[in-house]
Write a protein that holds these residues in place. Structure first.
Motif, PDB file in Angstrom:
ATOM      1  N   UNK A   1      -6.590  16.585  21.682  1.00 37.46           N
ATOM      2  CA  UNK A   1      -5.967  16.988  20.440  1.00 37.46           C
ATOM      3  C   UNK A   1      -7.064  17.487  19.499  1.00 37.46           C
ATOM      4  N   UNK A   2      -6.852  18.630  18.893  1.00 36.67           N
ATOM      5  CA  UNK A   2      -7.811  19.272  18.009  1.00 36.67           C
ATOM      6  C   UNK A   2      -7.623  18.761  16.582  1.00 36.67           C
ATOM      7  N   UNK A   3      -8.634  18.127  16.042  1.00 41.34           N
ATOM      8  CA  UNK A   3      -8.576  17.600  14.677  1.00 41.34           C
ATOM      9  C   UNK A   3      -9.746  18.156  13.878  1.00 41.34           C
ATOM     10  N   UNK A   4      -9.523  18.339  12.600  1.00 43.02           N
ATOM     11  CA  UNK A   4     -10.567  18.808  11.697  1.00 43.02           C
ATOM     12  C   UNK A   4     -10.820  17.713  10.676  1.00 43.02           C
ATOM     13  N   UNK A   5     -12.084  17.455  10.400  1.00 42.39           N
ATOM     14  CA  UNK A   5     -12.434  16.478   9.381  1.00 42.39           C
ATOM     15  C   UNK A   5     -13.047  17.199   8.190  1.00 42.39           C
ATOM     16  N   UNK A   6     -12.617  16.784   7.008  1.00 42.70           N
ATOM     17  CA  UNK A   6     -13.070  17.395   5.766  1.00 42.70           C
ATOM     18  C   UNK A   6     -13.618  16.289   4.873  1.00 42.70           C
ATOM     19  N   UNK A   7     -14.764  16.552   4.275  1.00 40.99           N
ATOM     20  CA  UNK A   7     -15.323  15.628   3.292  1.00 40.99           C
ATOM     21  C   UNK A   7     -15.158  16.260   1.917  1.00 40.99           C
ATOM     22  N   UNK A   8     -14.557  15.503   1.015  1.00 40.77           N
ATOM     23  CA  UNK A   8     -14.436  15.941  -0.375  1.00 40.77           C
ATOM     24  C   UNK A   8     -15.273  14.980  -1.207  1.00 40.77           C
ATOM     25  N   UNK A  84      -7.453  16.305   9.374  1.00 38.78           N
ATOM     26  CA  UNK A  84      -6.329  17.241   9.409  1.00 38.78           C
ATOM     27  C   UNK A  84      -6.012  17.584  10.858  1.00 38.78           C
ATOM     28  N   UNK A  85      -4.743  17.820  11.140  1.00 39.35           N
ATOM     29  CA  UNK A  85      -4.367  18.175  12.512  1.00 39.35           C
ATOM     30  C   UNK A  85      -4.777  19.605  12.859  1.00 39.35           C
ATOM     31  N   UNK A  86      -4.898  20.481  11.860  1.00 40.94           N
ATOM     32  CA  UNK A  86      -5.421  21.835  12.077  1.00 40.94           C
ATOM     33  C   UNK A  86      -5.937  22.376  10.747  1.00 40.94           C
ATOM     34  N   UNK A  87      -6.463  23.594  10.764  1.00 40.05           N
ATOM     35  CA  UNK A  87      -7.095  24.132   9.556  1.00 40.05           C
ATOM     36  C   UNK A  87      -6.173  25.018   8.719  1.00 40.05           C
ATOM     37  N   UNK A  88      -4.886  24.979   8.965  1.00 37.39           N
ATOM     38  CA  UNK A  88      -3.957  25.872   8.273  1.00 37.39           C
ATOM     39  C   UNK A  88      -3.821  25.572   6.781  1.00 37.39           C
ATOM     40  N   UNK A  89      -4.128  24.353   6.352  1.00 40.03           N
ATOM     41  CA  UNK A  89      -3.941  23.998   4.942  1.00 40.03           C
ATOM     42  C   UNK A  89      -5.257  23.725   4.212  1.00 40.03           C
ATOM     43  N   UNK A  90      -6.357  24.221   4.735  1.00 34.10           N
ATOM     44  CA  UNK A  90      -7.643  24.036   4.057  1.00 34.10           C
ATOM     45  C   UNK A  90      -7.647  24.687   2.676  1.00 34.10           C
ATOM     46  N   UNK A  91      -7.030  25.852   2.557  1.00 37.73           N
ATOM     47  CA  UNK A  91      -6.977  26.531   1.257  1.00 37.73           C
ATOM     48  C   UNK A  91      -6.160  25.725   0.249  1.00 37.73           C
ATOM     49  N   UNK A  92      -5.057  25.135   0.701  1.00 44.44           N
ATOM     50  CA  UNK A  92      -4.241  24.300  -0.191  1.00 44.44           C
ATOM     51  C   UNK A  92      -5.030  23.072  -0.637  1.00 44.44           C
ATOM     52  N   UNK A  93      -5.789  22.493   0.276  1.00 38.20           N
ATOM     53  CA  UNK A  93      -6.617  21.337  -0.052  1.00 38.20           C
ATOM     54  C   UNK A  93      -7.661  21.718  -1.101  1.00 38.20           C
TER      55      UNK A  93
END
Length: 164
Positions: A1-8, A84-93
């Protein structure tokens, strides 16, 4: 499963009210799988020194509500690791961060959380427990503080499945 991790990484520690608003906004995103809050601890009692055992009445140690789930805030939020499950909502984040953190923030995509059981997981849960976690809910991997009970350090906020 492809997951993306984001640090804010907000440029300031967040108050409990700001943390609550931010978490509720990011949990509205469909792709959010897991959120880890990291920051300065807010202990209930003083653990060392001449005042050992006395209560700490910090104004920001509160119970916040994330999607209706009460969460005791035990840290002053200074960093968020979001899976995140994918990068489709990175802009919304990023838009949510711009709105919530007018004082500035850093947003990075990378690898920040563990995805395989650690030695601490085996110590805390045992081999059978780690096997069960692998089979049931992989979000719990690496979420262990060996000195605390899991109920005190991990809160699961279930996402509502919306039928279209």
């Amino acid at each position: 499963m492809f997951m993306i991790e984001v640090e804010i990484f907000p440029h300031r520690y967040l108050k409990a009210s700001t943390t609550e608003k931010f978490l509720n906004k990011i949990y509205d995103l469909k792709t959010v799988e897991r959120v880890v809050i990291h920051g300065q601890p807010l202990p209930k009692v003083i653990t060392y020194g001449p005042a050992r055992g006395l209560p700490v009445n910090h104004t920001e140690r509160k119970i916040i509500h994330v999607k209706g789930v009460p969460v005791e805030l035990t840290v002053m939020a200074g960093r968020f690791w979001i899976t995140l499950s994918d990068d489709s909502e990175l802009d919304k984040l990023d838009e949510i961060c711009k709105e919530m953190f007018p004082f500035g923030y850093n947003l990075r995509v990378g690898k920040f959380l563990k995805d395989r059981p650690t030695v601490t997981d085996y110590i805390k849960y045992g081999e059978d427990g780690v096997f069960l976690i692998n089979e049931m809910d992989r979000r719990l991997i690496g979420m262990v503080d060996p000195r605390s009970r899991m109920a005190n350090s991990v809160t699961v906020v279930e996402k509502e499945e919306k039928e279209e």
